[in-house]
Design an enzyme around this catalytic site. Structure first.
Site, PDB file in Angstrom:
ATOM      1  N   ASN A  58      12.645  96.966-100.555  1.00 14.37           N
ATOM      2  CA  ASN A  58      12.823  95.930 -99.540  1.00 14.37           C
ATOM      3  C   ASN A  58      13.917  96.333 -98.560  1.00 14.37           C
ATOM      4  OD1 ASN A  58      12.756  92.942 -98.596  1.00 14.37           O
ATOM      5  ND2 ASN A  58      14.915  93.301 -99.045  1.00 14.37           N
ATOM      6  N   GLU A  59      13.653  96.197 -97.298  1.00 13.86           N
ATOM      7  CA  GLU A  59      14.646  96.485 -96.253  1.00 13.86           C
ATOM      8  C   GLU A  59      15.471  97.729 -96.592  1.00 13.86           C
ATOM      9  OE1 GLU A  59      16.781  92.947 -94.953  1.00 13.86           O
ATOM     10  OE2 GLU A  59      14.910  92.023 -94.292  1.00 13.86           O
ATOM     11  N   GLU A 109       8.446  88.880 -94.576  1.00 14.38           N
ATOM     12  CA  GLU A 109       9.541  87.903 -94.449  1.00 14.38           C
ATOM     13  C   GLU A 109       9.534  87.381 -93.024  1.00 14.38           C
ATOM     14  OE1 GLU A 109      13.494  88.891 -95.860  1.00 14.38           O
ATOM     15  OE2 GLU A 109      12.642  89.944 -97.606  1.00 14.38           O
ATOM     16  N   TYR A 124      12.910  87.289 -88.350  1.00 12.93           N
ATOM     17  CA  TYR A 124      13.408  85.922 -88.492  1.00 12.93           C
ATOM     18  C   TYR A 124      13.659  85.305 -87.113  1.00 12.93           C
ATOM     19  CZ  TYR A 124      14.049  86.439 -93.527  1.00 12.93           C
ATOM     20  OH  TYR A 124      13.835  86.606 -94.874  1.00 12.93           O
ATOM     21  N   GLN A 175      11.974  80.870 -97.374  1.00 13.11           N
ATOM     22  CA  GLN A 175      11.436  81.066 -98.688  1.00 13.11           C
ATOM     23  C   GLN A 175      10.880  79.738 -99.178  1.00 13.11           C
ATOM     24  OE1 GLN A 175      14.091  83.157-101.349  1.00 13.11           O
ATOM     25  NE2 GLN A 175      14.584  84.726 -99.848  1.00 13.11           N
TER      26      GLN A 175
HETATM   27  O1  AHR Z   1      15.285  86.101 -97.198  1.00 12.44           O
HETATM   28  C1  AHR Z   1      16.632  86.377 -97.314  1.00 12.44           C
HETATM   29  C2  AHR Z   1      16.959  87.845 -97.139  1.00 12.44           C
HETATM   30  O2  AHR Z   1      16.646  88.234 -95.836  1.00 12.44           O
HETATM   31  C3  AHR Z   1      16.188  88.819 -97.983  1.00 12.44           C
HETATM   32  O3  AHR Z   1      16.730  88.984 -99.252  1.00 12.44           O
HETATM   33  C4  AHR Z   1      16.289  90.084 -97.199  1.00 12.44           C
HETATM   34  O4  AHR Z   1      15.174  90.922 -97.404  1.00 12.44           O
HETATM   35  C5  AHR Z   1      16.395  89.611 -95.768  1.00 12.44           C
HETATM   36  O5  AHR Z   1      17.411  90.232 -95.093  1.00 12.44           O
END
Ligand code: AHR
Length: 518
Positions: free
Chosen positions: A176-177, A308, A252, A357
């Site tokens: 992840n990331e 995400e 985001y 989430q």
């Molecule tokens: O969703 C919160 C965080 O955001 C996750 O853990 C990460 O992958 C992202 O930076």
């Protein structure tokens, strides 16, 4: 009222790509009160539960027909060693959750508990492996533990822990990331690691994994290109098994900056419109990554995954900063609606998405407070859109977006729409972003004759405008301040043999219209 804010044409007899149900996926990380309290209360809790998993949350989420659930992270995934979370609970090690509040993680919720949750929700698992601090052997063993049916060592261990049959696991994330919390790697470094982990994450006992390579941050198209160069070595008609079945990216919607993101509930009209402009950006990002992938994989064998997405605001005052707990207003529901339209329009390549989430963290579906639970406006937007899952996308043509508004120098359409058809049922989504005025829309429906089954709208109580229309949210004392209701200002008329759908959309609202083809 905006005069005829949208004028569009939909061809009912020209179905486009399938809107993969996995675009409506969710994400549950060991972060704040998502897994613990949100799902896991333990078998001895006074909160009604099944095997430690709280049933009020499960029952609410079943309304969403969640197609897949991503777990255990997020950043947490690259610190997680799966063996810590199997076997007798009292023997599991206690570790520090260094990413999120540095709290003690007692590993009560591990592999078996997650798969039990998926069963209760009726959802497919999306398990993310530890590529950052884990080993390739850990990845291989976890896949064997999860999916192998015979007498292999990890299958025996699973049986010792009480589970005879292997689980069906659909998605398997390769870290992840990795450009950030997952190792601060360069794209080429990560690509090598991803090839290794992907190779040892085998298809066992008939289970077929969809391996998701951890992709770009926002518009890092070079990252996507680096991964696609790897995957393309195995692509081609003679070899239909790419190393990764999907490449992800994260985006985001943050109205401010990472340092000062802005309040979830206490925002002005400028912040509202900036949020909407940033939400709309997801469309450009999907197209940008898709264009890179098209160059290496013209037949779209590899999926793009936005695993995400969602709003990210300052935490609620008085709450632990590392827990990312935020309220959820009508603004959040509209951000979701804007994303859904972008997903439907790009369904050929984008085939997996996970909102961040599912409970108590970021843009959640439900919030909990002890034994209490509420559905957020975002929950309702997801519920109203469930009919798009696995339907054929219908292109919306000739949109005259007369409601376009200048936001920070960008012409932002104030009405957004998408449509789909499945087994004779047509679902049209209509979003009016303008908190100041209703919008009248007209959509010509060609290639079929429909009957109107009804329309549902999500909006603030009637008469609300401006701040009241977008800041409205549900609280534990008033859990239904924002809830779907029937919309009567909708009609289907016939002019010269052609159906025309007309609707008046309240300020800052999301509407779904249900139609039937004979
Ligand atoms: O969703 C919160 C965080 O955001 C996750 O853990 C990460 O992958 C992202 O930076």
């Amino acid at each position: 009222m905006s005069d005829l804010a949208l004028d569009a044409v939909v061809d009912l007899d020209v179905p486009g790509p399938t809107i993969d149900r996995h675009l409506y996926g969710q994400f549950a990380e060991h972060l704040g009160r998502c897994v613990y309290e949100g799902f896991w209360v333990g078998e001895d809790s006074s909160v009604p539960n099944e095997g430690g998993i709280r049933l009020d949350v499960v029952e609410a989420l079943r309304e969403l027909r969640i197609p897949n659930l991503r777990w255990p992270g997020g950043c947490f995934a690259d610190s997680y060693h799966w063996r810590d979370g199997v076997g007798p609970r009292e023997e599991r090690p206690r570790i520090a959750n260094v990413h999120w509040g540095d709290v003690v993680e007692d590993n009560a919720f591990g592999t078996h508990e997650f798969l039990a949750l998926c069963d209760l929700l009726g959802t497919e698992p999306y398990v993310s492996a530890n590529v950052g601090s884990g080993t390739v052997q850990e990845t291989a063993d976890w896949v064997e533990y999860l999916t192998r049916g015979d007498d292999a060592p990890m299958a025996r261990l699973r049986r010792e822990h009480g589970r005879d049959e292997p689980w069906a696991v659909t998605f398997f994330g390769l870290g992840n990331e990795p450009w950030g919390c997952g190792g601060n790697l360069r794209a080429d470094q990560y690509a090598s690691l991803a090839r290794l982990h992907s190779t040892y994450a085998r298809d066992l006992s008939g289970n077929k994994l969809q391996r998701v390579a951890a992709g770009a941050n926002e518009d890092d198209y070079a990252w996507t290109e680096t991964l696609m160069k790897q995957v393309s070595k195995r692509l081609g008609d003679e070899d239909p098994a790419p190393l990764f079945q999907a490449v992800s990216f994260h985006y985001y919607t943050i109205p401010g900056t990472w340092g000062a993101k802005g309040s979830a509930t206490d925002f002005d009209q400028d912040a509202y419109w900036t949020t909407m402009r940033k939400a709309h950006r997801v469309r450009d990002l999907i197209r940008g990554h898709s264009a890179v992938m098209d160059a290496y994989d013209p037949h779209a064998k590899v999926a793009l995954a936005l695993d995400e997405w969602g709003t990210w605001f300052d935490v609620e005052p008085g709450t632990e900063p590392g827990f990312l707990y935020q309220q959820n207003t009508m603004r959040d529901a509209l951000v979701a609606a804007v994303h859904f339209d972008a997903f439907h329009d790009n369904a050929r390549r984008l085939r997996l998405a996970n909102v961040a989430q599912v409970v108590n963290v970021l843009q959640s579906m439900v919030l909990t407070d002890g034994a209490r639970m509420l559905r957020t406006p975002t929950f309702h937007a997801f519920a109203m859109s469930a009919g798009h899952q696995d339907a054929a996308a219908l292109t919306v043509h000739d949109v005259a977006a007369r409601g376009a508004r200048d936001v920070d120098g960008t012409a932002l359409p104030t009405v957004s729409t998408s449509a789909s058809v499945k087994e004779g049922s047509v679902l049209v989504s209509l979003t009016n972003l303008d908190p100041g005025a209703p919008a009248r829309v007209r959509v010509a429906l060609r290639g079929g004759s429909v009957t109107l089954d009804g329309a549902t709208v999500l909006a603030a109580p009637e008469g609300a405008v401006s701040d009241d229309a977008v800041r409205v949210h549900n609280t534990f004392d008033s859990p239904d301040a924002v809830a779907p209701r029937e919309l009567s200002a909708v009609s289907v008329t016939t002019t010269a043999g052609q159906n025309v759908l007309e609707a008046t959309l309240p300020p800052a609202s999301f509407t779904t219209v249900r139609l039937t083809l004979p």
